[in-house]
Design an enzyme around this catalytic site. Sequence first.
Site, PDB file in Angstrom:
ATOM      1  N   TYR A   1       0.767  -1.130   0.089  1.00  0.00           N
ATOM      2  CA  TYR A   1      -0.036  -0.193   0.067  1.00  0.00           C
ATOM      3  C   TYR A   1       0.905   1.242   0.025  1.00  0.00           C
ATOM      4  O   TYR A   1       1.716   1.252   0.800  1.00  0.00           O
ATOM      5  CB  TYR A   1      -1.073  -0.086   1.305  1.00  0.00           C
ATOM      6  CG  TYR A   1      -1.851   0.856   1.274  1.00  0.00           C
ATOM      7  CD1 TYR A   1      -2.083   1.959   0.324  1.00  0.00           C
ATOM      8  CD2 TYR A   1      -2.942   0.852   2.417  1.00  0.00           C
ATOM      9  CE1 TYR A   1      -3.287   2.877   0.384  1.00  0.00           C
ATOM     10  CE2 TYR A   1      -4.172   1.680   2.266  1.00  0.00           C
ATOM     11  CZ  TYR A   1      -4.023   2.621   1.344  1.00  0.00           C
ATOM     12  OH  TYR A   1      -5.389   3.482   1.326  1.00  0.00           O
ATOM     13  N   CYS A   2       0.571   2.067  -0.843  1.00  0.00           N
ATOM     14  CA  CYS A   2       1.302   3.440  -1.077  1.00  0.00           C
ATOM     15  C   CYS A   2       3.026   3.146  -1.022  1.00  0.00           C
ATOM     16  O   CYS A   2       3.450   2.320  -2.012  1.00  0.00           O
ATOM     17  CB  CYS A   2       0.936   4.255   0.046  1.00  0.00           C
ATOM     18  SG  CYS A   2       1.561   6.145  -0.028  1.00  0.00           S
ATOM     19  N   ILE A   3       3.529   3.761  -0.233  1.00  0.00           N
ATOM     20  CA  ILE A   3       5.132   3.474  -0.234  1.00  0.00           C
ATOM     21  C   ILE A   3       5.537   1.964  -0.046  1.00  0.00           C
ATOM     22  O   ILE A   3       6.753   1.614  -0.425  1.00  0.00           O
ATOM     23  CB  ILE A   3       5.610   4.493   0.970  1.00  0.00           C
ATOM     24  CG1 ILE A   3       7.370   4.494   0.667  1.00  0.00           C
ATOM     25  CG2 ILE A   3       5.433   4.190   2.391  1.00  0.00           C
ATOM     26  CD1 ILE A   3       8.071   5.480   1.729  1.00  0.00           C
TER      27      ILE A   3
END
Length: 616
Positions: free
Chosen positions: A354-356
Amino acid sequence: PALGKSEKPASPAVEQPVSPTTAAFAEAAFGVGSRLPEQLAQNIERIESLTQRLISALAKRRTHSPGVEMPGPELFTTATTAWVKLLAEQPERVLGQQVSYWGETLRHFAEAQSALARGTLMPPASEGPRDRRFSNPLWEAHPFFNFIKRQYQINAQALEEAASALDLPEMTDRRRIEWFTRQMIDMMAPTNFLATNPDALEKALETEGESLVKGLENLVRDVEQNSGELIVSLADRDAFRVGENIGTTEGTVVVRTKLYELIQYKPTTEQVHQIPLVIFPPWINKYYILDLKPQNSLIKWIVDQGYTLFVVAWKNPDPSYGDTGMDDYVAAYLEVMDRVLDQTDQKKLNAIGYCIAGTTLALTLSLLKQRGDDRVNSATFFTTLTDFADQGEFTAYLQEDFVSGIEEEASRTGILGAQLMTRTFSFLRANDLVWGPAIRSYMLGEMPPAFDLLFWNGDGTNLPGRMAVEYLRGLCQQNRFAKEGFDLMGHRLHIGEVTVPLCAIACETDHIAPWKDSWRGVAQMGARDKTFILSESGHIAGIINPPSKKKYGHYTSAVGFDQDEQHWRDKAQYHEGSWWGRWGEWLAGHAGRMVEARVPAEGFGPAPGVYVHERV
């Protein structure tokens, strides 16, 4: 006309002794020998005490590197040079802008004067789209507030036109100057000041100043809680307890290291898919965004679909983690994968980033490809960027002045503090996340709402200093993963080496990881089996979108990745409701046969673990 919605009889005069400040205020406001209404006098006394607390709290603010507080002098020089050049080469354009602004201001003043002279007290309705900041009827009905609002709109338009007229050959400079101009415009809105905010004035009159005192109490509380930094509380910090009324899905911490805890969740079905699933959440926030309440918990939903689910809970680093880098996080990914395979006696797993954490999952997959390791059966990316060619709304922050300031701050303190990151992300949506909440809390004296998502948003984490600089420079600024390659752990990693079957979910109004940028990264990955789903809404609400709510829909397209992202969007088909079920069908196709459910072994205590409770 009176601002108050209703009038109250004056309270009895104060008989007990009052402070010199209160007495002086009464005499200045109402004449020599005057006394204030009791409630108002008490409120002024409380303001004195709170002001002293505020001064004391502000004195505790840590000094930050100048580079993280404001843009460097180069940007001001660029703007000044561009304006001087415009004045020298096109003086008629500059004068025309000024004359237009003066003319519009004078016309506005004349219209207001004319309305007053006619005795109508009803100025003409303002032009332009509705702005929810000006929803109070007095912004239209009251001559003073209508005049203030319209003049603010005229000023804002003049500033925007002046910024857009600058001759700036570098698009980065243009985007930064326009972004900071918008910040100034938002900051100077009349709603942000007590004297020109009718909502705040009405409430202050109705409550005899009580709302302003409560607002000051809220202000002092926020400054004290943030060690001298002014960060507006978006949610009631006392309304939620992680592990009690949010983050309650049953599980066990089966691994604990210096950098993470690994949680295995208790099955809710008699059988589960053979291939286990592990979620790598972003360490810029805490994992329980995926497990707020049972009705909107993605973690619970996945478990209920028949998966052996593991989730990483990252350590909230302190300055002793200053030398922890991207290589340490990738090493942690590999170690987590080893532990998951050991716990389930399997040779393959499915992974979510998720994301980074999705960006880092892509790095890890490239590394595994080079090593000839095929342990990852499929990968899912939530709102993940891997190609940073377009820095979007982060352009203002990802230039050398700010990044150098962050590097200096990280070198000095060992971390990139959660408060600095919270402030940065908040100003990307300043009216919604800074000015609006500040008005409600500090001017209207309202308590922040008991909203689980906003509670999580305020429960931030630090980043290790070395990791933050490596990420900002190597990935965000230089875009090495999508270009010449990102050097890590003795390998040069490239986006094209992500070859496992993958599914990427992006969000239509995501301002942190714009869907078009996410799409471009997926398009460059080497996988033959690639699925892209576009959810409605933003970075969080678009992901935390359970099927039961039937709130946001999603898009899919069968055209593939041979053309650009707009072609994909133009050919996409819209589907009502959450993407969870569609992704669940995709995942099931990569999860193997059904086997007997796996119960977590005894470990280091129940979920949500220890690390998630650590606050900055």
